[in-house]
Enzyme design. Structure first.
Site, PDB file in Angstrom:
ATOM      1  N   TYR A  54       0.881  -1.432  -0.176  1.00  0.00           N
ATOM      2  CA  TYR A  54      -0.197  -0.015  -0.032  1.00  0.00           C
ATOM      3  C   TYR A  54       0.640   1.477   0.059  1.00  0.00           C
ATOM      4  O   TYR A  54       0.239   2.255  -0.384  1.00  0.00           O
ATOM      5  CB  TYR A  54      -0.837   0.281   0.887  1.00  0.00           C
ATOM      6  CG  TYR A  54      -1.923  -1.238   1.508  1.00  0.00           C
ATOM      7  CD1 TYR A  54      -2.285  -1.784   0.109  1.00  0.00           C
ATOM      8  CD2 TYR A  54      -2.468  -0.796   3.347  1.00  0.00           C
ATOM      9  CE1 TYR A  54      -3.024  -3.114   0.417  1.00  0.00           C
ATOM     10  CE2 TYR A  54      -3.676  -2.563   2.348  1.00  0.00           C
ATOM     11  CZ  TYR A  54      -3.875  -3.285   1.907  1.00  0.00           C
ATOM     12  OH  TYR A  54      -4.130  -4.252   1.877  1.00  0.00           O
ATOM     13  N   LYS A  79       0.803  -6.690   6.235  1.00  0.00           N
ATOM     14  CA  LYS A  79       1.276  -8.116   5.220  1.00  0.00           C
ATOM     15  C   LYS A  79       2.628  -7.353   4.040  1.00  0.00           C
ATOM     16  O   LYS A  79       2.988  -6.648   4.169  1.00  0.00           O
ATOM     17  CB  LYS A  79       0.551  -8.005   4.680  1.00  0.00           C
ATOM     18  CG  LYS A  79      -0.956  -7.862   5.134  1.00  0.00           C
ATOM     19  CD  LYS A  79      -2.821  -7.558   3.985  1.00  0.00           C
ATOM     20  CE  LYS A  79      -3.843  -6.468   4.622  1.00  0.00           C
ATOM     21  NZ  LYS A  79      -3.616  -5.395   4.603  1.00  0.00           N
ATOM     22  N   HIS A 112       0.689 -12.013   2.240  1.00  0.00           N
ATOM     23  CA  HIS A 112      -0.529 -10.628   1.597  1.00  0.00           C
ATOM     24  C   HIS A 112      -0.630 -12.188   0.159  1.00  0.00           C
ATOM     25  O   HIS A 112      -2.236 -11.786   0.279  1.00  0.00           O
ATOM     26  CB  HIS A 112       0.249 -10.124   0.686  1.00  0.00           C
ATOM     27  CG  HIS A 112      -0.425  -9.053   0.382  1.00  0.00           C
ATOM     28  ND1 HIS A 112      -0.629  -7.378   0.344  1.00  0.00           N
ATOM     29  CD2 HIS A 112      -2.648  -8.899   0.124  1.00  0.00           C
ATOM     30  CE1 HIS A 112      -1.722  -6.717   0.302  1.00  0.00           C
ATOM     31  NE2 HIS A 112      -2.886  -7.256   0.024  1.00  0.00           N
TER      32      HIS A 112
END
Length: 279
Positions: A54, A79, A112
């Site tokens: 992210y 993650k 992830h």
């Protein structure tokens, strides 16, 4: 059934995880994510879910620090990205995430994606087990794992995953996976619970929402909670962050739950975990 925003589920290792949290997928690093995290914490959220990919861990950490809330009162998840899978690289990637977040430990660290084509998730899991034993991570789990990935992982694992975070919404309720996880003591967690907004105009959900004087988003989040699924709706707007948590003053009936369950189409908006291999 959770009674308020601070309510928790107890993972199989005894760690308490909030039922509802803030997801920050696609929230821009810097002021946007800082403000989102602060708005959530200010309004009673205790759980924040981010990820290396992210690219906003630094902002999440800044928001946490600026919130003024004690670290031990929060539940922070990150993650491991696909390109960092493997034993040594996982250990290094976790250190990088901790450094960016400015934290000494994570409450939950997840693989992830399984990326079966890489054949690395077992080595990756060994590293997570080490991080768990060393106290760098309070709980470990996976994300986007199907039953057969979990079966393969558990075969050689010392620690069974505590959480499996997957795409979960009324059009993809993953009933068999949910049942499997329950049997193994793995807590299911929903990402994209609102199907990226695609379900907000669904006639069935609108009808149920009108009956309860709630929004369709609130009905979906309530359905998650009554299905015993942890959920992390994302929003960058304070009023929506507040509204997403306003789900503890009503209860869906058995008839409501059946009607929402009937919306399942096994329809994904994200990739199929068997095929996704982006690094």
């Amino acid at each position: 059934m959770p009674k308020n925003l601070q309510a928790t589920t107890t993972l199989h290792n005894g760690v308490k995880m909030p039922w509802l949290g803030l997801g920050v997928f696609l929230v821009e690093d810097g002021q946007e994510v800082i403000d989102s995290v602060k708005a959530a914490i200010k309004n009673g959220y205790k759980s924040i879910d981010t990820a290396a990919i992210y690219k906003n861990e630094e902002g999440v950490g800044q928001g946490i620090r600026e919130s003024g809330i004690a670290r031990e009162d929060l539940f922070v998840t990150s993650k491991l990205w696909n390109g960092d899978q493997g034993y040594e690289s996982t250990l290094a990637a976790c250190e990088t995430s901790l450094k960016k977040l400015g934290l000494d430990y994570l409450d939950l660290y997840l693989i992830h994606w399984p990326v079966p084509s890489q054949g690395k998730y077992k080595d990756t899991w060994r590293a997570l087990e080490e991080l768990y034993k060393d106290g760098k991570v309070k709980a470990i789990g996976v994300s986007n794992f199907k039953e057969h990935h979990l079966e393969e992982l558990i075969k050689d694992a010392e620690v069974v995953p505590m959480v499996n975070q997957v795409e979960f919404h009324p059009n993809l309720s993953q009933k068999e996976l949910h049942e499997y996880c329950k049997k193994k003591g793995i807590q299911l967690e929903a990402w994209s619970p609102l199907k990226q907004g695609q379900l907000l105009d669904d006639p069935t959900l609108i009808k149920i929402a009108e009956k309860h004087g709630k929004t369709t988003a609130q009905v979906i989040i309530r359905w998650d909670l009554q299905s015993e699924v942890v959920t992390i709706p994302k929003s960058t707007k304070a009023h929506r962050i507040i509204a997403n948590a306003d789900v503890f003053d009503f209860e869906l009936t058995a008839e409501d739950m059946d009607a929402i369950n009937a919306l399942n189409k096994d329809e994904r908006i994200g990739p199929d975990p068997d095929e996704f291999k982006k690094v």
